[in-house]
Design a protein around this motif. Structure first.
Motif, mmCIF file in Angstrom:
data_model
loop_
_atom_site.group_PDB
_atom_site.id
_atom_site.type_symbol
_atom_site.label_atom_id
_atom_site.label_comp_id
_atom_site.label_asym_id
_atom_site.label_seq_id
_atom_site.Cartn_x
_atom_site.Cartn_y
_atom_site.Cartn_z
ATOM 1 N N THR A 90 0.902 -1.502 -0.325
ATOM 2 C CA THR A 90 0.059 -0.506 -0.028
ATOM 3 C C THR A 90 1.250 0.821 0.555
ATOM 4 O O THR A 90 2.212 1.415 0.332
ATOM 5 C CB THR A 90 -1.077 0.006 1.346
ATOM 6 O OG1 THR A 90 -0.230 -0.130 2.654
ATOM 7 C CG2 THR A 90 -2.205 -1.338 0.929
ATOM 8 N N CYS A 94 -2.161 7.834 2.288
ATOM 9 C CA CYS A 94 -3.029 8.343 1.119
ATOM 10 C C CYS A 94 -4.526 8.332 2.771
ATOM 11 O O CYS A 94 -4.006 7.478 3.902
ATOM 12 C CB CYS A 94 -3.732 7.391 0.495
ATOM 13 S SG CYS A 94 -4.720 5.755 0.993
ATOM 14 N N ASN A 96 -7.274 6.141 2.920
ATOM 15 C CA ASN A 96 -7.797 4.798 3.772
ATOM 16 C C ASN A 96 -6.467 4.929 4.444
ATOM 17 O O ASN A 96 -6.323 4.537 5.854
ATOM 18 C CB ASN A 96 -7.700 4.903 2.799
ATOM 19 C CG ASN A 96 -9.099 4.675 2.102
ATOM 20 O OD1 ASN A 96 -10.534 5.283 2.766
ATOM 21 N ND2 ASN A 96 -9.105 4.542 0.641
ATOM 22 N N CYS A 105 -7.481 1.276 0.152
ATOM 23 C CA CYS A 105 -5.868 1.955 -0.694
ATOM 24 C C CYS A 105 -6.175 1.816 -2.668
ATOM 25 O O CYS A 105 -5.906 0.873 -2.373
ATOM 26 C CB CYS A 105 -3.900 1.482 -0.019
ATOM 27 S SG CYS A 105 -2.939 2.826 -1.079
ATOM 28 N N GLU A 106 -6.069 3.566 -2.384
ATOM 29 C CA GLU A 106 -5.844 3.683 -3.853
ATOM 30 C C GLU A 106 -4.619 3.583 -5.233
ATOM 31 O O GLU A 106 -5.548 2.460 -6.448
ATOM 32 C CB GLU A 106 -6.563 4.495 -4.801
ATOM 33 C CG GLU A 106 -7.914 5.475 -4.130
ATOM 34 C CD GLU A 106 -9.342 4.541 -5.043
ATOM 35 O OE1 GLU A 106 -8.688 3.947 -5.617
ATOM 36 O OE2 GLU A 106 -10.235 4.443 -4.459
ATOM 37 N N LYS A 107 -4.011 2.141 -4.561
ATOM 38 C CA LYS A 107 -2.418 2.770 -4.525
ATOM 39 C C LYS A 107 -2.218 1.160 -4.355
ATOM 40 O O LYS A 107 -1.114 1.073 -4.736
ATOM 41 C CB LYS A 107 -1.592 3.607 -4.989
ATOM 42 C CG LYS A 107 -0.979 5.080 -4.959
ATOM 43 C CD LYS A 107 -0.721 5.409 -4.831
ATOM 44 C CE LYS A 107 -0.982 7.408 -5.661
ATOM 45 N NZ LYS A 107 -0.152 7.623 -4.736
#
Length: 331
Positions: A90, A94, A96, A105-107
């Motif tokens: 992750t 961010c 989250n 997590c968007e990444k």
């Protein structure tokens, strides 16, 4: 090393010779013993999850021993037995991640999807996302704990304190979750494909108080239901079986379209929610809990070169419990 690699939709996995990976900073090189098979692997090879790296070594329930370490690795040593789950990394920055929701997590990058996984003789993984394997679990019995067990456990947490719990789809995750739920004193109702007498017998043997078809109503209204099968039509079916104030948890990463249903099924403060991925805290909690129950996994074993046969067996429901690819037989 030998590896089963995925090259794209409609192409069976290929057994290939590829270089043994080299661990980078904060990575461990792992000698793979076993790797659990998951319905997510089917979603990847069937292109229902559309963003895998290609070519890809699938597999995200890895049981292995540490062979070598890159710079910055702490807490592990060569020879340690570890488990690698779906969540591979992750951003740790961010909103989250900072709020304890690293599963969102968007990444985030995922093992066996963005990162080569465990259908191979060796793998590398970020040590911060690896777990020590509880003593007493042979490799092939430990592997299903790392996704089926972890996702099931997170689903159970989202179900709250439900006394009457329904499980829709009695596969790898449900056969673990029923044991935990019964240990906690809950009543469990298992739902299988209509007419799947063998599956219903297996559910009762694993501890379910009742087992029936997915269109059946349980003998008592459910306080919560967890849906593991990727069939959207099960959402209204579960709502129909759930009491007012109850929760329906969708535990899969992919599901077919949910059909329209009357508002009456949702009314009464019922809740429908999804579960996405897992956090490292989930892993630590569940792997500490599993030996206390103790969780027992039922496993169908396949050799590395039989990965395609294993995927077809999973697709066709040809076994009870979980499937595991055995790479190095140490059991």
């Amino acid at each position: 090393m030998r590896a089963m690699r995925f090259h794209g939709k409609g192409i069976p996995l290929r057994l290939e010779w590829v270089p043994v990976p080299t661990p980078g900073p904060r990575q461990v090189l792992l000698r793979v013993h076993a790797c659990g098979l998951c319905r997510t692997d089917l979603h990847i090879v069937d292109a229902e999850l559309t963003d895998p790296k290609l070519p890809l070594i699938p597999g995200h329930q890895i049981v292995a021993t540490v062979e070598a370490m890159g710079d910055g690795v702490e807490g592990f040593a060569p020879g340690d037995r570890v488990g690698v789950p779906w969540l591979g990394s992750t951003c740790n920055e961010c909103r989250n991640c900072r709020s304890g929701r690293e599963n969102l997590c968007e990444k985030a990058r995922f093992t066996g999807y963005h990162i080569d996984g465990g259908f191979a003789e060796y793998a590398v993984a970020d040590y911060r996302f690896c777990f020590p394997i509880p003593a007493g679990y042979p490799d092939r019995q430990a592997a299903p704990l790392l996704c089926a067990g972890l996702i099931g456990y997170r689903c159970l947490r989202m179900a709250g304190d439900a006394e009457h719990l329904g499980l829709y789809g009695f596969g790898a995750a449900a056969h673990i979750l029923v044991q935990v739920a019964r240990w906690q004193g809950r009543k469990v109702y298992a739902f299988t494909r209509p007419g799947d007498v063998k599956g219903q017998e297996f559910a009762r043997a694993m501890g379910a108080d009742w087992a029936g078809g997915s269109a059946d109503l349980p003998p008592e209204p459910l306080d919560a239901a967890v849906i593991f099968a990727p069939d959207g039509a099960l959402v209204p079916a579960a709502l129909r079986a759930t009491a007012k104030g109850g929760t329906v948890v969708c535990g899969g990463i992919h599901m077919s379209e949910i059909p329209a249903f009357p508002y009456e099924l949702l009314w009464g403060e019922r809740v429908v929610r999804s579960v996405a991925n897992l956090t490292r805290a989930d892993g630590e909690e569940f792997l500490a809990l599993a030996p206390q129950v103790p969780v027992r996994t039922e496993v169908a074993a396949f050799a590395l070169e039989e990965a395609n046969e294993a995927l077809n067996a999973l697709r066709n429901g040809a076994f009870n419990g979980a499937a595991v690819i055995v790479v190095r037989d140490t059991d």
